[in-house]
Design an enzyme around this catalytic site. Structure first.
Site, PDB file in Angstrom:
ATOM      1  N   LYS A 188       0.836  -1.200   0.000  1.00 25.42           N
ATOM      2  CA  LYS A 188       0.000   0.000   0.000  1.00 25.42           C
ATOM      3  C   LYS A 188       0.879   1.263   0.000  1.00 25.42           C
ATOM      4  O   LYS A 188       2.087   1.174  -0.112  1.00 25.42           O
ATOM      5  CB  LYS A 188      -0.962  -0.036   1.196  1.00 25.42           C
ATOM      6  CG  LYS A 188      -1.812  -1.331   1.267  1.00 25.42           C
ATOM      7  CD  LYS A 188      -2.897  -1.411   0.202  1.00 25.42           C
ATOM      8  CE  LYS A 188      -3.479  -2.795  -0.014  1.00 25.42           C
ATOM      9  NZ  LYS A 188      -4.349  -3.278   1.038  1.00 25.42           N
ATOM     10  N   ILE A 189       0.264   2.436   0.167  1.00 19.85           N
ATOM     11  CA  ILE A 189       1.006   3.695  -0.041  1.00 19.85           C
ATOM     12  C   ILE A 189       2.050   3.928   1.058  1.00 19.85           C
ATOM     13  O   ILE A 189       3.194   4.288   0.788  1.00 19.85           O
ATOM     14  CB  ILE A 189       0.036   4.895  -0.092  1.00 19.85           C
ATOM     15  CG1 ILE A 189      -1.111   4.642  -1.073  1.00 19.85           C
ATOM     16  CG2 ILE A 189       0.778   6.184  -0.413  1.00 19.85           C
ATOM     17  CD1 ILE A 189      -0.728   4.573  -2.519  1.00 19.85           C
TER      18      ILE A 189
END
Ligand SMILES: *Cc1c(COP(=O)(O)O)cnc(C)c1O
Length: 384
Positions: A188-189
């Site tokens: 994810k980010i």
């Protein structure tokens, strides 16, 4: 192999984790609150509750809004299974709303039609979970309008979207929803290894989220059924879980948050590079509608009609060339578990057609510009 996604850990991250390891608290210490405050402030939400995964975050969000047997949750079929499973954990029913073929997000038109029908049929959803696929926000203004009209609660699954914006507000502001969920899995980010968070502007919901995170136990005398019996005393007032995140993870998360804007900027630059390089190819990238900044968790294209080869062939050719492509997502309603609940092929045709043609190209902030060219050359070879 160029992977489809990868974390970016730097020396500052390692130092932040080391500092916690040398401290008195490796869990339930000050790093967790610091991380929560950072995310809440960055997103403009009043409260943030960090937990052990995005899945745990979805679960306690369902609990905090009182979902249970007899309740109904709607989500997108184009998501990771956790967006739907959270309802099943609490004994609630799940249904899906088909996607928009351009944005790959839940279609507001489809949602509106289904709500009109559901109202007549007398089974409106209690909760709707829009998923900001690939990091691009759903049309939250429209979804909030429908929530008002039909009386359901909105929990945003923003696992892909921290750092993104919708109408000049950061995703996570809870301006258009009751709660927003993030995941901090390594693809994810920003990452904490494993981790997740629920954001909300509602004080009572935040309180309940914290209860469900830790066994349903409170040390707050005002919440106890009787008088406190002493400084050691606590009461379990709900059936909660151990969904705590550690200080080790929270320190990593806080350190990563300092680079959130840089991560999202780099992801956008790479996405723009892909879009330019793929011009003229028989593939169509995800459309990010106006008024949004995508966090670009994923770079997804669909293979156009009438191309000589199918998605499976393209996938295998790219993998053979050392390109770590992936597919997001197998429609959740076609998973055997959900088929056993009565779903099947044809239920959500747009998501099913999308799935047959979708492919995720590598995208992560540490990726070099030349990696984009390598991927695009491999796509050209595969399609030739
Ligand atoms: C990753 C993800 C989750 C679950 O997050 P975990 O932290 O892996 O439990 C939920 N929903 C979506 C859309 C995701 O991509």
């Amino acid at each position: 192999m160029i992977p489809y996604g990868r974390q970016w850990i730097d020396e500052a991250d390692i130092e932040a984790v080391n500092e916690v390891l040398r401290s008195d608290w490796i869990t339930q210490g000050p790093a967790i609150e610091r991380f929560e405050r950072m995310v809440a402030e960055r997103c403009g939400a009043a409260h943030a509750v960090a937990v052990s995964s995005g899945t745990a975050a979805l679960h306690i969000a369902c609990l905090a809004f009182g979902l249970g047997p007899g309740s109904l949750l709607w989500t997108s079929p184009n998501t990771f299974v956790a967006s739907a499973n959270c309802a099943r954990y609490v004994g609630a029913d799940v249904d899906f709303v088909d996607i928009d073929p351009r944005t790959f997000n839940m279609s507001v038109q489809a949602l509106e039609r289904r709500l009109e029908y559901a109202e007549k049929a007398g089974r409106l959803p209690d909760v709707v979970v829009p998923v900001h696929f690939g990091g691009a926000s759903c049309d939250m203004e429209q979804i909030a309008r429908l929530a008002e009209r039909y009386g359901f609660t909105v929990i945003e699954d923003a696992s892909h979207a921290i750092g993104g914006c919708y109408r000049d507000r950061p995703v996570g502001s809870c301006a258009f929803s009751a709660a927003v969920v993030f995941s901090f899995h390594p693809v994810k980010i920003v990452t904490t290894g494993e981790g997740g968070m629920v954001l909300t502007n509602d004080d009572d919901v935040a309180e309940r989220l914290r209860l469900f995170r830790t066994h349903g136990i409170t040390r707050d005398p005002s919440r106890m059924s009787g008088a406190s019996e002493g400084p050691w005393y606590y009461e379990q007032i709900e059936l909660g879980y151990n969904y705590r995140i550690t200080d080790i993870q929270a320190a990593l998360g806080a350190s990563q948050m300092a680079r959130l804007d840089a991560f999202v900027e780099r992801r956008n630059a790479l996405a723009a590079r892909y879009a330019a390089a793929l011009e003229g190819f028989p593939v169509t990238p995800q459309v990010v509608d106006d008024g949004r900044l995508s966090a670009y968790h994923l770079y997804v294209v669909t293979l156009d009609e009438g191309t000589g080869i199918g998605r499976a062939e393209l996938f295998e050719s790219l993998r053979a060339a050392g390109i770590g492509v992936n597919v997001h997502y197998i429609p959740v309603h076609l998973q055997p578990y959900y088929r056993d609940l009565g779903f099947g092929p044809g239920d959500f045709p747009v998501a099913e057609r999308y799935y047959e043609r979708a492919i995720t190209l590598p995208l992560f902030p540490a990726m070099a510009d030349e990696d984009v060219e390598t991927v695009v050359r491999a796509v050209a070879t595969a399609l030739a």
